[in-house]
Design an enzyme around this catalytic site. Structure first.
Site: not given
Length: 660
Positions: A627-628
């Site tokens: 996600c990051f």
């Protein structure tokens, strides 16, 4: 002006003879009152000086008498074109501005000005030419190889480059219109914006057209969210957030976030069926889709990216039956080619990028193209449903800004963008078939020995048994009609029509219908096929240099640019082969390709952080937060151990998302 009482024919004739009326007065009145077609017939269109010099008083008297006669037979034409339909105002009609005043008067004044100065036909010709150039630019062949003395990549003087047609003044004016959130979100942008962006996109750079598409194609919620994202990424807003110590001190304000819709899908064999159910349920809704996998803890954008990658992979399976493939030799000699050779070429070249390897998948240098098949069979209905799902899938990916690793052939993107496809595209669908067919034409045209010796008939024979039929007649009774020198042209034409039109009509109709359930397909007419491929599939050629890696990968939380482990990682990434680079991106970001622009366009940036371990770091593997875009890397004792652990993670680390 454009109004006033109509002069009689005798008055004009006497006035011109006596000098009481100037020729320019008569020409001006005719240009303001008559239609463009009428002016062309009497050769009175164009600049005032040219017309008055080339037309004598007798010609103008006759023209005026004829014009008066037409006015007696029909009601006088409104100079704005309301009744005749001629001129710019006649096409646009009278509209009210968002603030309440009428714009019809302005449009009538513009129409009168264009007619009076002889510019109406010139503007029409220029815009028509731009539309033709736009279509030609989308269909031009690849650049020829460099000539002797020419450097690699040097522009060929005869090759049309769309960049040369960009008009900076129009582009800047367009950017000013897009910078007005109220006008954009309320649909109050000038009508010329949509017309230029879709009919004459060659005058606008891709970033302007993409911004217009993003801000206007998806509805009010998405438009507001796009403006919010632009605001949040502005330098002033970033500085404001950094200066705020608490949430209360952050007074930047927000209009809120898009509503998210979470769906649970099954990983493995049931993925396509599960994904079809999700797309069918969410295609018409504008909420942002977030996917989680059944039995797994992970959620967020990285997991959703993995969903799009896995579905893209599943759609390439031979058992899906959607795509043209060459795994079985057909009765048509043009298909006599082993699938293993094609697979080897695809694996070696990787030209389309994002494709998966293995005997279960379709590999084609040209990319994936719908398999032609008879349109009146039961089997085509199931394939039609698959293509409708594909349309939903691509539309949803474009809506949410996801990348798909699906190596579609260029003609598929041409269909999505509204470009026609024809015989010239056969080479981009099946290079071997095109070579064979054009060879037949050459033999027939040059009068070589009769091509009937090839024992070909007017039939299309698929190269794979997975399509469910053995042959299809190209004409009634085609199985009994032999191909000869006399009918070779008809054979090639019928073969191309079946492969590019008749045999794929229902598939493409379903694809466009499915796409239209998410995003109006007409909105894609502002893009070229190569641009749409970039927006949907990103930069398929995953390449990088050590300098690019060092510039765009950020070391944090235990590592800095001088850390040995970080420098070893950059060296190992440079040594990865094509497949390993795709796998690394999938492992770290959830997507097998890079966005348009490469590493520098990754958002968020790829970040390497130190993975702390209680035991020997050499006994642990890297992990990632997709996600990051965080790569969690233990501090290995050597570059060799780092390379071995990373490659092992790339081979084994795609089983699921867990917090452990």
């Amino acid at each position: 002006g454009c109004g006033g009482e109509l002069w009689s024919a005798d008055h004009v004739e006497r006035g011109l003879q006596s000098g009481a009326l100037r020729k320019s007065d008569v020409v001006r009145e005719l240009q303001e009152r008559a239609s463009a077609q009428w002016l062309r017939h009497w050769r009175l269109g164009g600049g005032m000086r040219r017309v008055t010099r080339s037309r004598n008083a007798q010609h103008l008297s006759a023209a005026w008498r004829a014009f008066v006669g037409t006015q007696k037979k029909a009601p006088p034409a409104d100079p704005a074109g309301k009744s005749s339909g001629e001129g710019a105002a006649g096409v646009m009609g009278s509209h009210s501005s968002p603030m309440g005043w009428e714009t019809g008067g302005l449009e009538r004044a513009v129409s009168c000005f264009l007619q009076r100065e002889g510019l109406d036909q010139r503007v029409w010709r220029i815009t028509t030419l731009l539309a033709i150039i736009h279509q030609a630019a989308g269909e031009q062949p690849p650049p020829p190889p460099p000539r002797a003395g020419e450097e690699e990549g040097e522009a060929h003087p005869l090759l049309l480059l769309p960049e040369e047609l960009i008009n900076d003044k129009i582009a800047n004016k367009f950017r000013q219109q897009l910078a007005d959130p109220v006008a954009v979100t309320t649909g109050a942008m000038p009508g010329w914006c949509g017309e230029v962006a879709t009919k004459y996109p060659v005058v606008l750079p891709l970033d302007v057209r993409n911004a217009f598409f993003t801000l206007t194609a998806f509805g009010l919620d998405r438009s507001v969210a796009a403006f919010q994202t632009q605001h949040d990424r502005s330098p002033s807003r970033v500085r404001q957030r950094q200066a705020a110590r608490t949430r209360e001190e952050d007074v930047g304000g927000s209009l809120g976030h898009l509503r998210q819709e979470r769906a649970v899908v099954r990983r493995g064999e049931g993925l396509l069926e599960s994904a079809t159910e999700v797309m069918r349920a969410t295609a018409g809704r504008k909420a942002q889709l977030e996917v989680t996998f059944e039995g797994e803890e992970g959620h967020g954008s990285g997991v959703t990216n993995e969903f799009y990658s896995l579905v893209s992979e599943a759609l390439q399976g031979k058992d899906v039956g959607m795509w043209l493939c060459d795994d079985v030799v057909g009765s048509d000699s043009s298909s006599a080619k082993k699938g293993s050779k094609k697979a080897a070429c695809a694996a070696r070249e990787g030209a389309m990028g994002g494709g998966v390897e293995g005997p279960r998948f379709v590999h084609r240098d040209e990319g994936l193209f719908p398999a032609p098949m008879p349109q009146d069979t039961e089997g085509v209905r199931a394939i039609e449903a698959r293509f409708r799902f594909l349309g939903n899938f691509l539309g949803k990916a474009l809506l949410d800004g996801r990348l798909v690793s699906l190596p579609l052939a260029e003609p598929v993107y041409k269909v999505l963008c509204g470009f026609p496809i024809g015989v010239a595209d056969l080479d981009k669908v099946d290079r071997e078939k095109a070579k064979h067919l054009f060879g037949l034409l050459e033999a027939a045209d040059k009068g070589w020995p009769d091509i009937s010796a090839y024992c070909l008939t007017f039939e299309y024979a698929p190269s794979s048994s997975s399509h469910g039929y053995e042959a299809h007649p190209l004409i009634p009774g085609g199985s009994e009609v032999a191909v000869t020198n006399n009918n070779a042209h008809e054979y090639v034409e019928q073969m191309a029509c079946f492969m590019l039109r008749d045999g794929v009509a229902r598939q493409f109709d379903a694809l466009l219908a499915g796409f239209g359930e998410v995003v109006p397909a007409s909105r894609l007419r502002g893009f070229f096929p190569a641009e749409l491929r970039l927006l949907l599939g990103g930069d398929a050629a995953v390449t990088w240099t050590r300098e690019e890696l060092q510039e765009h990968i950020q070391p944090r939380n235990g590592y800095d640019a001088s850390s040995r482990t970080f420098r070893d990682l950059l060296d190992v990434l440079c040594e990865l082969n094509r497949k390993e680079r795709h796998d690394f991106l999938a492992f770290a970001t959830g997507v097998r390709v890079l966005p348009a622009g490469g590493l520098k366009s990754l958002d968020p940036k790829l970040t390497v952080v130190r993975k702390h371990t209680e035991e020997d770091p050499d006994g642990h593997f890297p992990s990632a937060n997709t996600c990051f875009h965080f790569l969690k890397l233990p501090e290995y004792s050597s570059k060799a151990i780092l390379a071995g652990k990373l490659r092992a993670a790339l081979e084994q680390g795609f089983g699921g998302f867990f917090f452990n």
